[in-house]
Motif scaffolding. Structure first.
Motif, short mmCIF file in Angstrom:
data_model
loop_
_atom_site.label_atom_id
_atom_site.label_comp_id
_atom_site.label_asym_id
_atom_site.label_seq_id
_atom_site.Cartn_x
_atom_site.Cartn_y
_atom_site.Cartn_z
N ASN A 6 0.83 -1.21 0.00
CA ASN A 6 0.00 0.00 0.00
C ASN A 6 0.86 1.25 0.00
OD1 ASN A 6 -2.65 -0.88 -0.15
ND2 ASN A 6 -2.79 -1.30 2.05
N GLN A 7 1.88 1.23 0.83
CA GLN A 7 2.76 2.40 0.93
C GLN A 7 3.51 2.61 -0.38
OE1 GLN A 7 5.13 1.42 4.35
NE2 GLN A 7 3.69 2.34 5.80
N SER A 10 1.05 4.15 -2.87
CA SER A 10 0.83 5.55 -2.51
C SER A 10 2.05 6.40 -2.85
CB SER A 10 0.52 5.65 -1.02
OG SER A 10 0.39 7.01 -0.62
N PHE A 13 2.26 6.90 -6.57
CA PHE A 13 1.24 7.85 -7.01
C PHE A 13 1.70 9.28 -6.74
CE2 PHE A 13 -3.24 9.64 -6.05
CZ PHE A 13 -3.34 10.14 -7.33
N ASN A 14 2.24 9.51 -5.55
CA ASN A 14 2.74 10.85 -5.22
C ASN A 14 3.89 11.25 -6.15
OD1 ASN A 14 0.94 11.21 -3.10
ND2 ASN A 14 2.34 10.34 -1.58
N ARG A 78 -4.75 5.43 -11.78
CA ARG A 78 -4.87 5.76 -10.35
C ARG A 78 -6.28 6.15 -9.94
NH1 ARG A 78 -0.07 3.60 -8.84
NH2 ARG A 78 1.68 4.53 -9.97
N PRO A 80 -7.68 9.12 -9.47
CA PRO A 80 -7.53 10.01 -8.31
C PRO A 80 -8.85 10.67 -7.92
CG PRO A 80 -6.67 11.04 -10.28
CD PRO A 80 -6.98 9.63 -10.65
N ASP A 84 -6.23 15.45 -5.48
CA ASP A 84 -5.33 14.81 -6.43
C ASP A 84 -5.91 14.88 -7.85
OD1 ASP A 84 -3.52 14.13 -4.47
OD2 ASP A 84 -4.39 12.14 -4.13
#
Length: 237
Positions: A6-7, A10, A13-14, A78, A80, A84
């Protein structure tokens, strides 16, 4: 799903969001230089940079296409939401205006070459210099406001667009007077007209970029709002 996975998702994505923002800012820096160089070419009479400005228009076009593709991939992969999503949509809209600014810089360079071919012209030089400096600052201010999520800075750019519009109207009156008093100036006057129009349009596109800053921060679409309405929206936020 694994927490580390998950991290990772994320974090990636960032990184994708940061990449499109950085690519947009890089494109902005290029078109800002294109505009500054085009204005310098017409004001100084030194058109040595004009060919480079015209040649690099293709580079600006490719940047728009590439960044737009990156935005589309983020939307598809993604999906968003909230802020985002606004970032992706705002970047996509901003690069469209940056591409158009690049087009206008190219037009100025082309007409600068035509003016130089017909001999140095002093018609509306003060107006061109003033408007050119203002719209260059507006591009810089709009991009800085986007980077900082600075609504007040964005609104200041919108205010400056009003000043450029007023200067444009005054320059047109001056230009018409020149051409009526001396018919021999009409040929040069037409080139100057297109240069003034291109500069005014650059100001409009810088305003559009600033409107996307307000959308990015507040979620409000202010593309058809007056300056007063934008100021009122900023006070609410």
């Amino acid at each position: 799903m694994d927490m580390n996975f998950n991290q990772h998702i994320s974090g990636q994505f960032n990184a994708d969001l940061e990449a499109i923002r950085n690519h947009m800012m890089g494109m902005g820096g290029l078109v800002e230089r294109q505009v500054a160089n085009a204005i310098d070419a017409i004001c100084s009479g030194d058109t040595s940079s004009a060919d480079d400005i015209i040649r690099r228009e293709d580079e600006v076009d490719k940047m728009e296409v590439n960044i737009d593709q990156e935005c589309t991939q983020i939307l598809v992969r993604r999906q968003p939401a909230a802020s985002d999503l606004r970032m992706v949509l705002a970047v996509s809209r901003v690069v469209r205006d940056l591409e158009r600014i690049g087009d206008e810089a190219c037009k100025i360079a082309i007409h600068a070459l035509e003016v130089a071919d017909k001999g140095r012209s002093e018609i509306c030089q003060q107006a061109i210099r003033y408007m050119g400096q203002e719209v260059t600052k507006m591009i810089s201010g709009a991009l800085d406001a986007f980077a900082r999520h600075d609504v007040d800075g964005a609104i200041e750019v919108v205010r400056n667009d009003k000043l450029v519009d007023n200067q444009y109207a005054a320059a047109l009156r001056e230009l018409m007077t020149y051409m009526m008093e001396d018919p021999r100036s009409i040929s040069q006057g037409i080139n100057i007209l297109w240069i003034l129009r291109a500069i005014e349009r650059i100001g409009d596109h810088a305003r559009n970029i600033s409107e996307q800053v307000i959308y990015l921060v507040s979620g409000e679409d202010v593309r058809h709002s007056s300056l007063t309405e934008m100021e009122e929206q900023a006070q609410k936020d």
